[in-house]
Design a protein around this motif. Structure first.
Motif, mmCIF file in Angstrom:
data_model
loop_
_atom_site.group_PDB
_atom_site.id
_atom_site.type_symbol
_atom_site.label_atom_id
_atom_site.label_comp_id
_atom_site.label_asym_id
_atom_site.label_seq_id
_atom_site.Cartn_x
_atom_site.Cartn_y
_atom_site.Cartn_z
ATOM 1 N N ILE A 125 46.775 27.195 43.433
ATOM 2 C CA ILE A 125 47.100 26.697 42.103
ATOM 3 C C ILE A 125 47.939 27.748 41.402
ATOM 4 C CG2 ILE A 125 44.976 25.339 41.892
ATOM 5 C CD1 ILE A 125 44.012 27.582 39.919
ATOM 6 N N THR A 126 48.623 27.315 40.359
ATOM 7 C CA THR A 126 49.297 28.263 39.489
ATOM 8 C C THR A 126 48.426 28.417 38.258
ATOM 9 O OG1 THR A 126 51.460 27.563 40.283
ATOM 10 C CG2 THR A 126 51.393 28.762 38.214
ATOM 11 N N HIS A 127 48.032 29.659 37.970
ATOM 12 C CA HIS A 127 47.080 29.879 36.897
ATOM 13 C C HIS A 127 47.398 31.185 36.198
ATOM 14 C CE1 HIS A 127 43.277 29.192 34.863
ATOM 15 N NE2 HIS A 127 43.024 30.473 34.996
ATOM 16 N N PHE A 128 47.028 31.266 34.927
ATOM 17 C CA PHE A 128 47.268 32.500 34.208
ATOM 18 C C PHE A 128 46.330 33.588 34.705
ATOM 19 C CE2 PHE A 128 46.334 35.566 30.896
ATOM 20 C CZ PHE A 128 47.597 35.998 30.588
ATOM 21 N N CYS A 129 46.890 34.718 35.101
ATOM 22 C CA CYS A 129 46.082 35.857 35.541
ATOM 23 C C CYS A 129 45.951 36.846 34.395
ATOM 24 C CB CYS A 129 46.714 36.527 36.747
ATOM 25 S SG CYS A 129 45.805 38.003 37.266
ATOM 26 N N ALA A 130 44.694 37.165 34.034
ATOM 27 C CA ALA A 130 44.441 38.071 32.917
ATOM 28 C C ALA A 130 44.870 39.497 33.234
ATOM 29 C CB ALA A 130 42.967 38.040 32.547
ATOM 30 N N TYR A 131 45.002 39.793 34.513
ATOM 31 C CA TYR A 131 45.411 41.143 34.899
ATOM 32 C C TYR A 131 46.925 41.275 34.939
ATOM 33 C CZ TYR A 131 40.551 41.774 36.042
ATOM 34 O OH TYR A 131 39.193 41.836 35.962
ATOM 35 N N CYS A 132 47.581 40.263 35.488
ATOM 36 C CA CYS A 132 49.040 40.288 35.558
ATOM 37 C C CYS A 132 49.660 39.885 34.216
ATOM 38 C CB CYS A 132 49.541 39.334 36.643
ATOM 39 S SG CYS A 132 48.932 39.729 38.298
ATOM 40 N N CYS A 139 44.075 35.923 42.672
ATOM 41 C CA CYS A 139 45.494 36.113 42.369
ATOM 42 C C CYS A 139 46.199 36.709 43.583
ATOM 43 C CB CYS A 139 45.637 37.029 41.156
ATOM 44 S SG CYS A 139 47.345 37.436 40.776
ATOM 45 N N GLN A 140 47.293 36.075 43.981
ATOM 46 C CA GLN A 140 48.019 36.563 45.152
ATOM 47 C C GLN A 140 48.843 37.811 44.837
ATOM 48 O OE1 GLN A 140 47.756 34.768 48.465
ATOM 49 N NE2 GLN A 140 45.989 34.676 47.104
ATOM 50 N N ARG A 141 48.928 38.142 43.566
ATOM 51 C CA ARG A 141 49.751 39.279 43.163
ATOM 52 C C ARG A 141 48.889 40.550 43.040
ATOM 53 N NH1 ARG A 141 51.836 40.973 38.136
ATOM 54 N NH2 ARG A 141 53.894 41.928 38.273
ATOM 55 N N CYS A 142 47.782 40.453 42.260
ATOM 56 C CA CYS A 142 46.981 41.652 42.017
ATOM 57 C C CYS A 142 45.651 41.620 42.769
ATOM 58 C CB CYS A 142 46.716 41.828 40.528
ATOM 59 S SG CYS A 142 45.608 40.591 39.836
ATOM 60 N N LYS A 143 45.328 40.483 43.399
ATOM 61 C CA LYS A 143 44.120 40.324 44.215
ATOM 62 C C LYS A 143 42.823 40.275 43.408
ATOM 63 C CE LYS A 143 46.717 40.374 47.872
ATOM 64 N NZ LYS A 143 47.103 39.084 48.464
ATOM 65 N N HIS A 144 42.919 40.197 42.077
ATOM 66 C CA HIS A 144 41.715 39.999 41.281
ATOM 67 C C HIS A 144 41.287 38.538 41.373
ATOM 68 C CE1 HIS A 144 42.415 43.904 39.169
ATOM 69 N NE2 HIS A 144 41.099 43.886 39.148
ATOM 70 N N SER A 145 39.981 38.297 41.266
ATOM 71 C CA SER A 145 39.472 36.934 41.343
ATOM 72 C C SER A 145 39.076 36.438 39.961
ATOM 73 C CB SER A 145 38.255 36.875 42.268
ATOM 74 O OG SER A 145 38.633 37.203 43.583
ATOM 75 N N ALA A 146 39.180 35.129 39.784
ATOM 76 C CA ALA A 146 38.781 34.501 38.534
ATOM 77 C C ALA A 146 37.985 33.247 38.847
ATOM 78 C CB ALA A 146 40.000 34.154 37.698
ATOM 79 N N LEU A 147 36.878 33.048 38.114
ATOM 80 C CA LEU A 147 36.086 31.831 38.265
ATOM 81 C C LEU A 147 36.637 30.800 37.298
ATOM 82 C CD1 LEU A 147 33.679 30.494 39.674
ATOM 83 C CD2 LEU A 147 32.238 31.292 37.802
ATOM 84 N N ILE A 148 37.207 29.744 37.838
ATOM 85 C CA ILE A 148 37.911 28.758 37.030
ATOM 86 C C ILE A 148 37.153 27.439 37.059
ATOM 87 C CG2 ILE A 148 40.054 27.470 36.766
ATOM 88 C CD1 ILE A 148 41.443 29.877 38.183
#
Ligand SMILES: [Zn+2]
Length: 136
Positions: free
Chosen positions: A7-14, A42-51
């Protein structure tokens, strides 16, 4: 219905929309409402988010919202799925259709606005964190 692994999702880290990969999750049925909370990484920073991907259809309508019945949006407030909100800066009414929490503890809501469409906003923000952009 098949759900995409990505999915495309807002990453709080990026601090931007990124491509995220589903890494696990569970479907929960409670009070007749489907709830689907899935971990995305997140494929960019590798942090996970529970959505929380659940969107109660009966609570997603925005056409009949009135400013009188809506809660004025503020980043420090906490909202519930289905709640009507008014964004004074944008002069737009919307309804909360999803709530997200990142692994870093940042809470966000996805709001379906009458004029602007779907937007993501932070919620439950500490007052000392307000220097960060209120809009995510
Ligand atoms: Zn990221």
């Amino acid at each position: 219905m098949a759900r995409s692994k990505y999915i495309t999702h807002f990453c709080a880290y990026c601090h931007k929309e990124t491509k995220m990969e589903a890494v696990g999750g569970k479907a929960v049925e409670a009070n007749g409402t489907e709830s689907l909370r899935v971990w995305f990484r997140c494929q960019r920073c590798k942090h996970s988010a529970l959505i929380d991907r659940s969107v109660p259809a009966s609570k997603s309508a925005v056409a009949d919202l009135t400013r009188e019945s809506a809660t004025e949006y503020a980043a420090t407030k906490v909202f519930t799925i289905g709640e009507a909100i008014y964004h004074s800066e944008w002069d737009d009414l919307g309804r909360v259709i999803a709530k997200n929490r990142t692994s870093g503890g940042v809470q966000a809501i996805t709001v379906s606005f009458q004029k602007l469409g779907e937007r993501k906003l932070v919620e439950n923000l500490r007052a000392d964190a307000l220097s960060d952009a209120a809009q995510v």
